[in-house]
Write a protein that holds these residues in place. Structure first.
Motif, PDB file in Angstrom:
ATOM      1  N   LEU A   1       0.944  -1.351   0.215  1.00  0.00           N
ATOM      2  CA  LEU A   1      -0.001  -0.224   0.066  1.00  0.00           C
ATOM      3  C   LEU A   1       1.037   1.489  -0.397  1.00  0.00           C
ATOM      4  N   THR A   2       0.353   2.422  -0.956  1.00  0.00           N
ATOM      5  CA  THR A   2       1.739   3.014  -1.041  1.00  0.00           C
ATOM      6  C   THR A   2       0.675   4.834   0.206  1.00  0.00           C
ATOM      7  N   VAL A   3       1.827   5.502   0.774  1.00  0.00           N
ATOM      8  CA  VAL A   3       0.998   6.327   1.709  1.00  0.00           C
ATOM      9  C   VAL A   3       2.220   7.637   1.474  1.00  0.00           C
ATOM     10  N   SER A   4       1.762   9.159   1.076  1.00  0.00           N
ATOM     11  CA  SER A   4       2.166   9.810   1.236  1.00  0.00           C
ATOM     12  C   SER A   4       2.270  10.617   2.479  1.00  0.00           C
ATOM     13  N   VAL A   5       3.217  11.437   2.340  1.00  0.00           N
ATOM     14  CA  VAL A   5       4.373  11.918   4.087  1.00  0.00           C
ATOM     15  C   VAL A   5       5.221  13.080   3.576  1.00  0.00           C
ATOM     16  N   ALA A   6       4.492  13.443   4.327  1.00  0.00           N
ATOM     17  CA  ALA A   6       5.622  15.297   3.875  1.00  0.00           C
ATOM     18  C   ALA A   6       5.712  15.237   2.432  1.00  0.00           C
ATOM     19  N   GLY A   7       5.255  15.212   1.745  1.00  0.00           N
ATOM     20  CA  GLY A   7       5.902  15.023   0.061  1.00  0.00           C
ATOM     21  C   GLY A   7       6.107  13.686  -0.338  1.00  0.00           C
ATOM     22  N   GLU A   8       6.818  13.078   0.516  1.00  0.00           N
ATOM     23  CA  GLU A   8       7.191  12.124   0.026  1.00  0.00           C
ATOM     24  C   GLU A   8       6.334  10.443  -0.157  1.00  0.00           C
ATOM     25  N   ARG A   9       6.545   9.772  -0.919  1.00  0.00           N
ATOM     26  CA  ARG A   9       5.667   8.338  -0.880  1.00  0.00           C
ATOM     27  C   ARG A   9       6.765   7.438  -0.672  1.00  0.00           C
ATOM     28  N   TYR A  10       6.047   6.673   0.149  1.00  0.00           N
ATOM     29  CA  TYR A  10       6.390   5.453   0.943  1.00  0.00           C
ATOM     30  C   TYR A  10       5.984   4.502   0.811  1.00  0.00           C
ATOM     31  N   GLY A  11       6.130   2.998   0.330  1.00  0.00           N
ATOM     32  CA  GLY A  11       5.576   1.508   0.315  1.00  0.00           C
ATOM     33  C   GLY A  11       4.966   0.570   1.810  1.00  0.00           C
ATOM     34  N   LEU A  12       4.463   0.244   2.282  1.00  0.00           N
ATOM     35  CA  LEU A  12       3.851  -0.301   3.158  1.00  0.00           C
ATOM     36  C   LEU A  12       2.986  -1.419   3.277  1.00  0.00           C
ATOM     37  N   ARG A  13       4.194  -2.709   3.552  1.00  0.00           N
ATOM     38  CA  ARG A  13       3.595  -4.140   3.153  1.00  0.00           C
ATOM     39  C   ARG A  13       2.240  -4.316   3.742  1.00  0.00           C
ATOM     40  N   MET A  14       1.251  -4.672   2.961  1.00  0.00           N
ATOM     41  CA  MET A  14      -0.389  -4.954   3.449  1.00  0.00           C
ATOM     42  C   MET A  14      -0.399  -6.242   5.120  1.00  0.00           C
ATOM     43  N   ASP A  15       0.862  -7.105   4.460  1.00  0.00           N
ATOM     44  CA  ASP A  15       1.010  -8.496   5.677  1.00  0.00           C
ATOM     45  C   ASP A  15       0.989  -7.442   6.755  1.00  0.00           C
ATOM     46  N   GLN A  16       1.089  -6.203   7.167  1.00  0.00           N
ATOM     47  CA  GLN A  16       1.454  -5.558   8.493  1.00  0.00           C
ATOM     48  C   GLN A  16       0.993  -4.214   8.653  1.00  0.00           C
ATOM     49  N   ILE A  17      -0.591  -4.863   7.929  1.00  0.00           N
ATOM     50  CA  ILE A  17      -1.256  -3.664   7.870  1.00  0.00           C
ATOM     51  C   ILE A  17      -3.037  -4.435   7.919  1.00  0.00           C
ATOM     52  N   VAL A  18      -3.696  -3.596   9.561  1.00  0.00           N
ATOM     53  CA  VAL A  18      -4.671  -4.381  10.022  1.00  0.00           C
ATOM     54  C   VAL A  18      -6.252  -3.576   9.139  1.00  0.00           C
ATOM     55  N   GLU A  19      -5.847  -2.225   8.582  1.00  0.00           N
ATOM     56  CA  GLU A  19      -7.508  -1.801   8.231  1.00  0.00           C
ATOM     57  C   GLU A  19      -6.455  -0.328   8.020  1.00  0.00           C
ATOM     58  N   THR A  20      -7.383   0.641   7.187  1.00  0.00           N
ATOM     59  CA  THR A  20      -7.016   1.476   7.221  1.00  0.00           C
ATOM     60  C   THR A  20      -8.644   2.259   6.719  1.00  0.00           C
ATOM     61  N   LEU A  21      -7.964   3.288   7.473  1.00  0.00           N
ATOM     62  CA  LEU A  21      -9.679   4.100   7.431  1.00  0.00           C
ATOM     63  C   LEU A  21      -9.313   5.772   7.003  1.00  0.00           C
ATOM     64  N   ARG A  22     -10.537   6.760   7.620  1.00  0.00           N
ATOM     65  CA  ARG A  22     -10.160   7.825   7.386  1.00  0.00           C
ATOM     66  C   ARG A  22     -11.805   8.924   9.146  1.00  0.00           C
ATOM     67  N   LEU A  23     -10.947   9.303   9.289  1.00  0.00           N
ATOM     68  CA  LEU A  23     -11.755   9.873  10.637  1.00  0.00           C
ATOM     69  C   LEU A  23     -11.688  11.818  10.442  1.00  0.00           C
ATOM     70  N   ASP A  24     -12.950  12.211  11.275  1.00  0.00           N
ATOM     71  CA  ASP A  24     -12.662  13.823  11.367  1.00  0.00           C
ATOM     72  C   ASP A  24     -11.563  13.523  12.431  1.00  0.00           C
ATOM     73  N   ALA A  25     -10.465  14.738  12.784  1.00  0.00           N
ATOM     74  CA  ALA A  25      -8.970  15.006  13.150  1.00  0.00           C
ATOM     75  C   ALA A  25      -9.659  15.214  14.604  1.00  0.00           C
ATOM     76  N   THR A  26     -10.976  15.637  14.604  1.00  0.00           N
ATOM     77  CA  THR A  26     -11.413  16.016  16.256  1.00  0.00           C
ATOM     78  C   THR A  26     -11.788  14.396  16.826  1.00  0.00           C
ATOM     79  N   GLU A  27     -12.012  13.708  16.231  1.00  0.00           N
ATOM     80  CA  GLU A  27     -11.781  12.358  17.501  1.00  0.00           C
ATOM     81  C   GLU A  27     -10.443  12.067  18.508  1.00  0.00           C
ATOM     82  N   ILE A  28      -9.679  13.001  17.579  1.00  0.00           N
ATOM     83  CA  ILE A  28      -8.481  12.001  18.244  1.00  0.00           C
ATOM     84  C   ILE A  28      -8.120  13.460  19.168  1.00  0.00           C
ATOM     85  N   GLN A  29      -7.900  12.314  20.353  1.00  0.00           N
ATOM     86  CA  GLN A  29      -7.618  13.287  21.686  1.00  0.00           C
ATOM     87  C   GLN A  29      -5.682  13.244  21.819  1.00  0.00           C
ATOM     88  N   THR A  30      -5.835  14.338  22.789  1.00  0.00           N
ATOM     89  CA  THR A  30      -4.318  13.964  23.373  1.00  0.00           C
ATOM     90  C   THR A  30      -4.783  13.151  24.798  1.00  0.00           C
TER      91      THR A  30
END
Length: 657
Positions: free
Chosen positions: A533-562
């Motif tokens: 799975l390719t992902v983008s971070v700070a303008g760079e693109r990386y590959g992540l192995r699918m067997d190391q990934i449980v799931e992907t999802l999108r959330l409203d940023a407000t749902e992430i709490q300190t």
């Protein structure tokens, strides 16, 4: 290495694995007659194989075992646990001798004494088990006799065997009546005789009348003459030496094999030659070239997108070509992957013996069980799996299984259990090693890790139980205070984890103090391409192995709490830490109203990695990191994206360690 010896090493080890499998089944149910018959046939075949080499002690020992098994099959003796253990020791000893033949070409000096000791253990009260093969038997199977046997005279009187060119070797092959049930093909075996001149199918002495013939029993024999040497012809019958007789003859030259017979033999050989032996390095080269072809195909996809901006007609044509090439590459990759599949059994055949030897050296009573080793996996996976599994088995016996007296005091049976199960789940191989030993105490792990400076005391206290258990994979970690031949050298589970990750796999651990430990390794069945799975971070693109990934999802940023000193969110009613992948890679984090998360448990506990964008998924060949990249942490390898750019593939377990 001599070709005949090389073939013996392959077949001998397969037969040893088969014998061990039969013995394991008999240990659970000694009354299974079909398993006893299978073991008898395997030992019988092994005896015929070793007779072709300077392995007299092995032949004598196997003959003794065969005779004992024949008495068991006939109901004249009863097999007890001691008999099974002795038979296991016999097969173990043969396994060691096969290794000796590979490395030195001869048996060790003590082979005769070892064979005599084991043979004596197999003898029963009637004293028949220790007999060597009779002189007649050996002479018939291996000797060049000056006196022509009766069958040879009758054979040469037949016009079909007259006027054959030059010196030759004659043979009479009377297949065992049950050969079809064992998957043997007498005609195919004879077709493999080198320089074959003529053959004839004859009735065996026990051929019944037509009305009484059982179609699934072999009642015929084969006579033949070859130009090959006696040794060469014997080699063709190496698996059935007790069913064939040989004699050398000489004929004046001047005539050739008839055309009809030549056509018949050519047709038979062509029909039977369905197996082709290919050197392993050629398969590796073929797989590497398929990877390069896949890279080129991805590059064509990028060119197609560029052409779309210039000439749509050209782009459409390129897209059509690229689509056809993708199908062809996919088919080729699947075919190469299928050709590279090998059974795990020959690779893991030594594990049971090594487990028994280690348990004996440590004065522990351990039953080792191996199941599922008939599964086929990629050659690279098979070759790389033995060492990590061996280390895990050694750890289980040394650190996990307690001494018999300790087990009895804690209410356990004196005999410990270590079981290795291999299973196929989708496109993954799952190897599970379970023991019923002392288990792992998290408090002991924390204390040892802090004492060795692997982790700070405050950090250790804040770790969850699963994360604590994963500390055993840290470099240099060990709880052994004494260095022995087995453990305590600081080269341990971290080496296992590295070996598994090199195979693009993962390893997990569960343990309960006092009850035992479960280790689970997951590996791909196909090592040619990797799902990314390719992902983008700070303008760079990386590959992540699918067997190391449980799931992907999108959330409203407000749902992430300190939470404490970090961030977290609720995923499926569970609090999961959130870490910016940019921060882990040394970049500035990008703020966005939508949080794109990649959930992984590669670090031992569920964790969500926040990325800027989720890209496409691709099946691509991943090259191991080398050169300057080998010094970079958390880089698992590289591949080429469809636009021709190099894509770094991140190693999440190392990144999150």
């Amino acid at each position: 290495m001599d070709e005949l010896l090389e073939q013996f090493l392959i077949e001998g080890r397969e037969l040893v694995a088969q014998a061990h499998g039969d013995l394991a089944l008999l240990a659970r149910d000694p009354a299974r007659s079909e398993v006893l018959s299978s073991l008898f046939r395997t030992v019988h075949t092994l005896k015929g194989s070793v007779a072709l080499f300077d392995m007299g002690p092995a032949e004598h020992l196997l003959h003794t075992a065969e005779t004992r098994l024949e008495r068991e099959r006939g109901g004249r003796t009863a097999m007890g646990r001691d008999d099974l253990e002795t038979l296991v020791a016999v097969i173990d000893q043969l396994d060691r001798w096969i290794d000796e033949m590979e490395h030195g070409g001869a048996l060790p000096a003590d082979a005769e004494a070892r064979a005599a000791t084991l043979a004596e253990s197999l003898q029963d009260d009637e004293g028949e088990d220790g007999e060597r093969p009779s002189e007649t038997e050996s002479k018939t199977a291996t000797s060049e006799t000056a006196d022509a046997p009766d069958w040879l005279g009758a054979m040469l009187a037949d016009s079909r065997f007259r006027d054959l060119d030059g010196a030759a070797t004659a043979f009479r092959y009377i297949p065992d009546s049950e050969c079809f049930f064992r998957g043997e093909d007498p005609l195919a075996l004879v077709a493999g005789v080198p320089d074959l001149l003529a053959i004839d199918v004859v009735r065996s002495a026990e051929t019944p009348e037509i009305a009484d013939i059982e179609p699934f029993k072999c009642v015929l024999g084969i006579l033949g003459v070859s130009k090959g040497t006696l040794k060469a012809v014997q080699g063709a019958f190496r698996m059935v030496p007790d069913q064939v007789s040989f004699a050398q003859i000489a004929r004046p030259s001047g005539s050739a094999l008839t055309e009809a017979l030549a056509e018949t033999l050519a047709s038979t050989s062509a029909d039977r030659a369905t197996m082709l032996r290919v050197p392993a390095d050629k398969l590796d080269t073929l797989a590497a070239e398929v990877r390069e072809l896949a890279v080129a195909m991805h590059g064509l996809e990028g060119v197609t997108r560029q052409a779309q901006r210039v000439d749509r007609a050209l782009a459409d044509e390129l897209r059509r070509i690229q689509s056809g090439l993708a199908r062809a590459v996919g088919t080729l990759a699947a075919m190469v992957a299928d050709v590279r599949l090998v059974p795990l059994q020959p690779v893991l055949r030594r594990l049971p013996r090594l487990a028994r030897e280690l348990a004996s050296a440590l004065d522990k009573n351990v039953a080792f069980e191996l199941s599922g080793d008939g599964i086929e996996v990629d050659k690279q996976i098979a070759e790389g799996l033995f060492e990590p599994l061996l280390h895990l088995v050694r750890n289980a016996i040394d650190h996990g299984i307690e001494a018999p007296q300790i087990r009895l005091r804690s209410g356990k049976p004196a005999q410990g259990r270590v079981a290795l199960e291999l299973a196929r789940r989708g496109d993954r191989l799952v190897a599970t090693l379970v023991d019923d030993g002392a288990g792992i105490d998290p408090a002991t792990i924390r204390k040892a890790a802090v004492a060795k400076g692997i982790i700070a005391a405050e950090t250790a206290e804040n770790l969850g139980e699963r994360q604590v258990l994963r500390l055993i994979f840290a470099p240099g970690f060990s709880t052994s205070e004494v260095v022995t031949d087995v453990s305590g050298r600081g080269v341990g589970m971290d080496a296992v984890q590295r070996a598994v990750e090199r195979l693009q796999g993962t390893i997990d651990i569960e343990s309960e103090p006092g009850q035992g430990t479960r280790l689970t390794i997951q590996l791909p069945l196909n090592a040619i391409v990797t799902r990314l799975l390719t992902v983008s971070v700070a303008g760079e693109r990386y590959g992540l192995r699918m067997d190391q990934i449980v799931e992907t999802l999108r959330l409203d940023a407000t749902e992430i709490q300190t939470l404490g000193q970090g961030n977290a969110c609720i995923i499926r009613d569970r609090t999961v830490p959130v870490v910016a992948l940019a921060a882990l890679l040394g970049h500035d984090e990008t703020v966005s109203p939508v949080a794109r998360l990649v959930v992984t448990d590669a670090g031992g506990e569920p964790m969500a990695l926040r990325v800027d964008a989720l890209g496409d998924r691709l099946d691509a060949p991943v090259r191991e990191r080398s050169g300057l990249l080998s010094a970079l942490p958390a880089v698992g390898g590289t591949t080429v994206h469809s636009d021709g750019t190099v894509l770094l593939v991140l190693d999440l377990p190392e990144l999150l360690a």
